[in-house]
Write an enzyme that holds these catalytic residues in place. Structure first.
Site, mmCIF file in Angstrom:
data_model
loop_
_atom_site.group_PDB
_atom_site.id
_atom_site.type_symbol
_atom_site.label_atom_id
_atom_site.label_comp_id
_atom_site.label_asym_id
_atom_site.label_seq_id
_atom_site.Cartn_x
_atom_site.Cartn_y
_atom_site.Cartn_z
ATOM 1 N N ASP A 28 0.814 -1.186 -0.155
ATOM 2 C CA ASP A 28 -0.029 0.083 0.015
ATOM 3 C C ASP A 28 0.957 1.395 -0.110
ATOM 4 O O ASP A 28 1.973 1.503 0.855
ATOM 5 C CB ASP A 28 -0.788 -0.119 1.471
ATOM 6 C CG ASP A 28 -2.132 0.911 1.025
ATOM 7 O OD1 ASP A 28 -3.363 0.177 0.964
ATOM 8 O OD2 ASP A 28 -1.938 2.246 1.236
ATOM 9 N N VAL A 94 -11.092 2.849 -3.772
ATOM 10 C CA VAL A 94 -10.746 1.975 -5.022
ATOM 11 C C VAL A 94 -11.824 1.193 -5.539
ATOM 12 O O VAL A 94 -11.796 0.191 -4.756
ATOM 13 C CB VAL A 94 -9.237 1.815 -5.169
ATOM 14 C CG1 VAL A 94 -9.125 1.416 -6.653
ATOM 15 C CG2 VAL A 94 -8.227 2.710 -4.689
ATOM 16 N N HIS A 98 -10.117 -5.412 -3.261
ATOM 17 C CA HIS A 98 -8.717 -5.474 -2.861
ATOM 18 C C HIS A 98 -9.090 -6.038 -1.245
ATOM 19 O O HIS A 98 -9.657 -5.628 -0.517
ATOM 20 C CB HIS A 98 -8.130 -4.395 -2.711
ATOM 21 C CG HIS A 98 -8.665 -3.143 -2.334
ATOM 22 N ND1 HIS A 98 -9.550 -2.610 -3.084
ATOM 23 C CD2 HIS A 98 -8.419 -2.192 -1.154
ATOM 24 C CE1 HIS A 98 -9.997 -1.385 -2.500
ATOM 25 N NE2 HIS A 98 -9.386 -1.281 -1.447
ATOM 26 N N ILE A 99 -7.990 -7.141 -0.868
ATOM 27 C CA ILE A 99 -8.006 -7.217 0.540
ATOM 28 C C ILE A 99 -6.643 -6.733 1.187
ATOM 29 O O ILE A 99 -5.771 -6.795 0.495
ATOM 30 C CB ILE A 99 -7.822 -8.982 0.428
ATOM 31 C CG1 ILE A 99 -9.023 -9.887 0.172
ATOM 32 C CG2 ILE A 99 -7.503 -9.376 2.024
ATOM 33 C CD1 ILE A 99 -8.526 -11.106 -0.216
ATOM 34 N N HIS A 100 -6.861 -6.043 2.342
ATOM 35 C CA HIS A 100 -5.874 -5.382 3.014
ATOM 36 C C HIS A 100 -5.065 -6.408 3.883
ATOM 37 O O HIS A 100 -6.081 -7.090 4.629
ATOM 38 C CB HIS A 100 -6.299 -4.156 3.664
ATOM 39 C CG HIS A 100 -6.605 -3.131 2.946
ATOM 40 N ND1 HIS A 100 -5.906 -1.993 2.812
ATOM 41 C CD2 HIS A 100 -8.185 -2.821 2.556
ATOM 42 C CE1 HIS A 100 -6.921 -0.878 2.089
ATOM 43 N NE2 HIS A 100 -8.079 -1.424 2.150
HETATM 44 P P1 5GP Z 1 -9.693 1.115 0.321
HETATM 45 O O1 5GP Z 1 -9.931 2.418 0.942
HETATM 46 O O2 5GP Z 1 -10.452 1.358 -0.991
HETATM 47 O O3 5GP Z 1 -10.008 0.024 1.202
HETATM 48 O O4 5GP Z 1 -8.105 1.045 -0.037
HETATM 49 C C1 5GP Z 1 -7.503 1.766 -1.282
HETATM 50 C C2 5GP Z 1 -6.039 1.532 -0.797
HETATM 51 O O5 5GP Z 1 -5.164 1.984 -1.815
HETATM 52 C C3 5GP Z 1 -5.543 2.658 0.395
HETATM 53 O O6 5GP Z 1 -5.212 2.084 1.626
HETATM 54 C C4 5GP Z 1 -4.540 3.397 -0.389
HETATM 55 O O7 5GP Z 1 -3.370 3.890 0.360
HETATM 56 C C5 5GP Z 1 -4.117 2.536 -1.462
HETATM 57 N N1 5GP Z 1 -3.613 3.121 -2.613
HETATM 58 C C6 5GP Z 1 -4.178 4.299 -3.229
HETATM 59 N N2 5GP Z 1 -3.534 4.553 -4.228
HETATM 60 C C7 5GP Z 1 -2.449 3.805 -4.294
HETATM 61 C C8 5GP Z 1 -1.542 3.728 -5.235
HETATM 62 O O8 5GP Z 1 -1.209 4.579 -6.161
HETATM 63 N N3 5GP Z 1 -0.585 2.805 -5.082
HETATM 64 C C9 5GP Z 1 -0.687 1.841 -4.107
HETATM 65 N N4 5GP Z 1 0.368 0.995 -3.990
HETATM 66 N N5 5GP Z 1 -1.696 1.875 -3.150
HETATM 67 C C10 5GP Z 1 -2.426 2.956 -3.227
#
Ligand code: 5GP
Length: 112
Positions: A28, A94, A98-100
């Site tokens: 991330d 996004v 995706h799995i964190h």
């Molecule tokens: P969400 O909030 O949708 O569950 O997680 C999206 C994740 O994508 C966030 O933790 C954010 O930091 C990560 N993220 C956003 N843009 C990018 C990027 O350009 N590259 C990477 N590696 N992670 C990203």
């Protein structure tokens, strides 16, 4: 094309830790723990709520891959957390499933 599709296509760079025919895993960009990796399907599934019955084995593969990466990152013995944010209240930013994978420090519960 979503941001994560651009990462899959290598249009945007990422620190990739694992890839196979079904998924990609990368660090991330804004890590919330010492280990913070995103495991994503190559198939454009928007979120877990948009997954279909035909995605069953793919979803299982993502979870097993997350557990494998946790072992490889040496966070399995102490424990770790897998998180899937779905929709606005879930904190999804996004629209590509995706799995964190979070670990390397104790994590509090409940989350914010
Ligand atoms: P969400 O909030 O949708 O569950 O997680 C999206 C994740 O994508 C966030 O933790 C954010 O930091 C990560 N993220 C956003 N843009 C990018 C990027 O350009 N590259 C990477 N590696 N992670 C990203």
């Amino acid at each position: 094309m979503t941001l994560f599709e651009k990462i899959i296509a290598r249009d945007i760079p990422a620190d990739i830790v694992f890839e196979d025919d079904q998924c990609l895993a990368f660090r991330d960009i804004s890590p919330q723990a010492p280990v913070h990796i995103l495991i994503i399907p190559k198939k454009a599934v928007a979120r877990i709520g948009a997954a279909q019955a035909e995605d069953q084995s793919l979803l299982g593969h993502l979870l097993l891959t997350a557990a494998d990466i946790a072992r490889r990152e040496n966070i399995a013995p102490d424990g770790y957390r897998l998180v899937i944010n779905n929709g606005a209240h879930g904190g999804e930013t996004v629209p590509h499933l995706h799995i964190h994978l979070l670990g390397g420090r104790p994590l509090v519960w409940p989350p914010g």
